[in-house]
Motif scaffolding. Structure first.
Motif, short mmCIF file in Angstrom:
data_model
loop_
_atom_site.label_atom_id
_atom_site.label_comp_id
_atom_site.label_asym_id
_atom_site.label_seq_id
_atom_site.Cartn_x
_atom_site.Cartn_y
_atom_site.Cartn_z
N MET A 1 -4.77 -5.53 -15.99
CA MET A 1 -3.88 -5.17 -14.88
C MET A 1 -4.64 -4.44 -13.79
O MET A 1 -4.38 -4.58 -12.61
N GLU A 2 -5.63 -3.65 -14.18
CA GLU A 2 -6.36 -2.87 -13.19
C GLU A 2 -7.06 -3.78 -12.18
O GLU A 2 -7.18 -3.47 -11.02
N LEU A 3 -7.58 -4.93 -12.68
CA LEU A 3 -8.28 -5.85 -11.80
C LEU A 3 -7.32 -6.75 -11.04
O LEU A 3 -7.66 -7.29 -9.99
N GLU A 4 -6.11 -6.92 -11.58
CA GLU A 4 -5.15 -7.83 -10.97
C GLU A 4 -4.59 -7.26 -9.66
O GLU A 4 -4.34 -7.98 -8.71
N TYR A 5 -4.40 -5.95 -9.62
CA TYR A 5 -3.83 -5.29 -8.44
C TYR A 5 -4.93 -4.56 -7.69
O TYR A 5 -5.59 -3.67 -8.24
N GLN A 6 -5.13 -4.89 -6.43
CA GLN A 6 -6.18 -4.26 -5.63
C GLN A 6 -5.72 -4.10 -4.18
O GLN A 6 -4.99 -4.93 -3.66
N GLY A 7 -6.20 -3.06 -3.55
CA GLY A 7 -5.92 -2.84 -2.14
C GLY A 7 -4.73 -1.91 -1.91
O GLY A 7 -3.92 -1.66 -2.80
N ILE A 8 -4.65 -1.40 -0.69
CA ILE A 8 -3.58 -0.48 -0.29
C ILE A 8 -2.80 -1.13 0.84
O ILE A 8 -3.37 -1.50 1.88
N MET A 9 -1.50 -1.27 0.64
CA MET A 9 -0.64 -1.91 1.64
C MET A 9 0.25 -0.88 2.32
O MET A 9 0.83 -0.01 1.66
N VAL A 10 0.36 -0.98 3.65
CA VAL A 10 1.21 -0.09 4.44
C VAL A 10 2.26 -0.93 5.15
O VAL A 10 1.94 -1.94 5.79
N TRP A 11 3.52 -0.50 5.03
CA TRP A 11 4.60 -1.18 5.75
C TRP A 11 4.65 -0.67 7.18
O TRP A 11 4.72 0.54 7.43
N VAL A 12 4.59 -1.60 8.14
CA VAL A 12 4.65 -1.25 9.56
C VAL A 12 6.10 -1.32 10.01
O VAL A 12 6.68 -2.39 10.14
N GLU A 13 6.68 -0.16 10.25
CA GLU A 13 8.08 -0.10 10.70
C GLU A 13 8.14 -0.27 12.21
O GLU A 13 7.37 0.35 12.95
N GLN A 14 9.05 -1.09 12.67
CA GLN A 14 9.18 -1.32 14.11
C GLN A 14 10.65 -1.50 14.48
O GLN A 14 11.49 -1.81 13.66
N ARG A 15 10.90 -1.29 15.75
CA ARG A 15 12.21 -1.59 16.31
C ARG A 15 12.00 -2.13 17.72
O ARG A 15 11.28 -1.52 18.52
N ASP A 16 12.58 -3.29 17.98
CA ASP A 16 12.42 -3.96 19.28
C ASP A 16 10.95 -4.17 19.63
O ASP A 16 10.54 -4.08 20.79
N GLY A 17 10.15 -4.44 18.60
CA GLY A 17 8.74 -4.74 18.83
C GLY A 17 7.86 -3.54 19.06
O GLY A 17 6.68 -3.68 19.39
N ILE A 18 8.40 -2.34 18.88
CA ILE A 18 7.63 -1.11 19.06
C ILE A 18 7.49 -0.43 17.69
O ILE A 18 8.48 -0.15 17.03
N ALA A 19 6.25 -0.20 17.29
CA ALA A 19 6.00 0.38 15.97
C ALA A 19 6.29 1.87 15.96
O ALA A 19 6.06 2.58 16.95
N VAL A 129 -6.37 9.92 -4.03
CA VAL A 129 -6.59 8.99 -5.13
C VAL A 129 -7.68 9.54 -6.04
O VAL A 129 -8.63 10.20 -5.57
N GLU A 130 -7.52 9.28 -7.33
CA GLU A 130 -8.59 9.57 -8.26
C GLU A 130 -9.67 8.49 -8.09
O GLU A 130 -9.37 7.34 -7.79
N PRO A 131 -10.93 8.85 -8.30
CA PRO A 131 -12.00 7.86 -8.15
C PRO A 131 -11.95 6.80 -9.25
O PRO A 131 -11.18 6.91 -10.20
N ASN A 132 -12.78 5.78 -9.11
CA ASN A 132 -12.90 4.76 -10.15
C ASN A 132 -13.31 5.42 -11.47
O ASN A 132 -14.05 6.39 -11.48
N PRO A 133 -12.83 4.95 -12.61
CA PRO A 133 -12.09 3.69 -12.74
C PRO A 133 -10.57 3.83 -12.70
O PRO A 133 -9.87 2.83 -12.68
N SER A 134 -10.02 5.06 -12.68
CA SER A 134 -8.56 5.19 -12.80
C SER A 134 -7.84 4.73 -11.54
O SER A 134 -6.81 4.07 -11.62
N ARG A 135 -8.38 5.08 -10.34
CA ARG A 135 -7.80 4.69 -9.05
C ARG A 135 -6.31 5.08 -8.96
O ARG A 135 -5.52 4.41 -8.29
#
Length: 343
Positions: A1-19, A129-135
């Motif tokens: 599972m640790e290798l399956e999930y990677q990266g940090i995703m941020v949701w960009v909230e917007q209204r009428d095209g303005i973030a 975040v904790e460093p590798n390998p726990s992340r």
């Protein structure tokens, strides 16, 4: 599972095209966390005709922007936004998902965390975040009536999710030289499949948006009563800003809690913050020390607020603020004798 999930995703909230600014703030923090664990930063942009925001996400620090552009996403509604968000998360498999702790962000985060399923730390004020390998994501938030900070970990499930208060983190400088991928994600939900309809927006004239304000004039217990806020509002209006307040003013009923700045209120990052009659207790200053310029007006030369202010005026606010208003209206430089001395 640790290798399956990677990266940090941020949701960009917007209204009428303005973030919302919190989107770029969280991308900045995601970039800092990603560098500690050797990860990529992803942005999720949803809406209609919002491709420009996907490019902006790259400029503000994202490596990839996932774009879900569809007419049913023009206005925020829980059903289409949560469905499309879940589709992207299940496809991309980020190890961490960050969302602004706004009205819409809280709604979306709760909806998708339930369906994934995974843990969700709400209303955080510190992210690490904790460093590798726990992340492991270290998501901290005030607990027990703000008396201590609790750090919450989600060890067994992915993605690790948190909502974060606007104004807590600093956005990276916008850099048009940055390059990254913009990936369009198909979405085929039909309008008739959505239970809710947006008929009309009503603007609450009394509502104040502290998080997005560029100028805030805030009052504390030292202004003496609710009538003082009328004077502060006149100054704020002249500067194109809004009125803020410390917790004691809200508790005494002088002003609505939507104006409260501080640990139990809003965290703000305006270009100019004018603190009038505010002593400078930690509970308040923790919510405004990210301001570009802080001006303090207080008759007590030893008030703690002067320790965080860039400029200070020692004097009676009932003399200083009206003089500031007069000078701004006249369009002339301030003159000596406004009732106090600059620190």
């Amino acid at each position: 599972m640790e290798l399956e999930y990677q990266g940090i995703m941020v949701w960009v909230e917007q209204r009428d095209g303005i973030a919302k600014p919190v989107s770029w703030q969280l991308i900045g923090q995601a970039r800092r966390l990603a560098e500690k664990i050797g990860a990529e930063v992803f942005a999720l942009v949803q809406g209609h005709q919002v491709e420009h925001l996907a490019q902006e996400a790259i400029y503000y620090g994202a490596d990839r922007a996932y774009l879900v552009d569809h007419p049913v996403l023009k206005d925020y509604r829980t059903q289409p936004y949560s469905v499309s968000t879940l589709e992207v998360i299940r496809q991309v498999k980020p190890e961490i998902v960050l969302i602004g702790a706004t009205y819409q962000g809280r709604d979306l985060a709760g909806a998708i965390a339930t369906h994934l399923p995974t843990g969700l730390t709400a209303d955080t004020t510190m992210l690490d975040v904790e460093p590798n390998p726990s992340r492991l994501l270290l998501a901290s938030r005030p607990a027990f009536s703000e008396k201590l900070m609790a750090t919450i970990l989600c060890k067994k499930y992915k993605p690790q999710m948190a909502t974060a208060r606007p104004g807590i983190f600093e956005a990276l400088p916008r850099d048009e030289s940055r390059t990254g991928q913009i990936l369009r994600v198909p979405f085929d939900m039909k309008e008739e499949e959505i239970a809710t309809k947006v008929l009309q927006f009503y603007q609450d004239e009394e509502r104040v948006n502290l998080e997005d304000a560029q100028v805030i004039v805030a009052g504390g217990r030292g202004i003496g009563g609710p009538e003082g806020f009328a004077v502060l509002k006149e100054l704020a209006d002249l500067l194109g800003g809004v009125v803020g307040a410390s917790r004691p003013c809200v508790e005494q009923g002088w002003i609505k809690n939507t104006h409260q700045v501080g640990q139990t209120g809003k965290t703000v990052r305006p270009k100019l913050y004018i603190a009038v009659g505010i002593s400078g207790a930690v509970q308040h200053t923790i919510g405004m020390t990210g301001s570009d310029v802080i001006v303090a007006i207080n008759k007590d030369p030893n008030a703690p607020i002067f320790n965080v202010a860039h400029y200070g005026i020692v004097g009676d606010w009932q003399q200083v603020v009206p003089e500031l208003i007069r000078v701004i209206k006249a369009g002339k430089p301030a003159v000596a004798g406004a009732g106090g001395a600059a620190k």
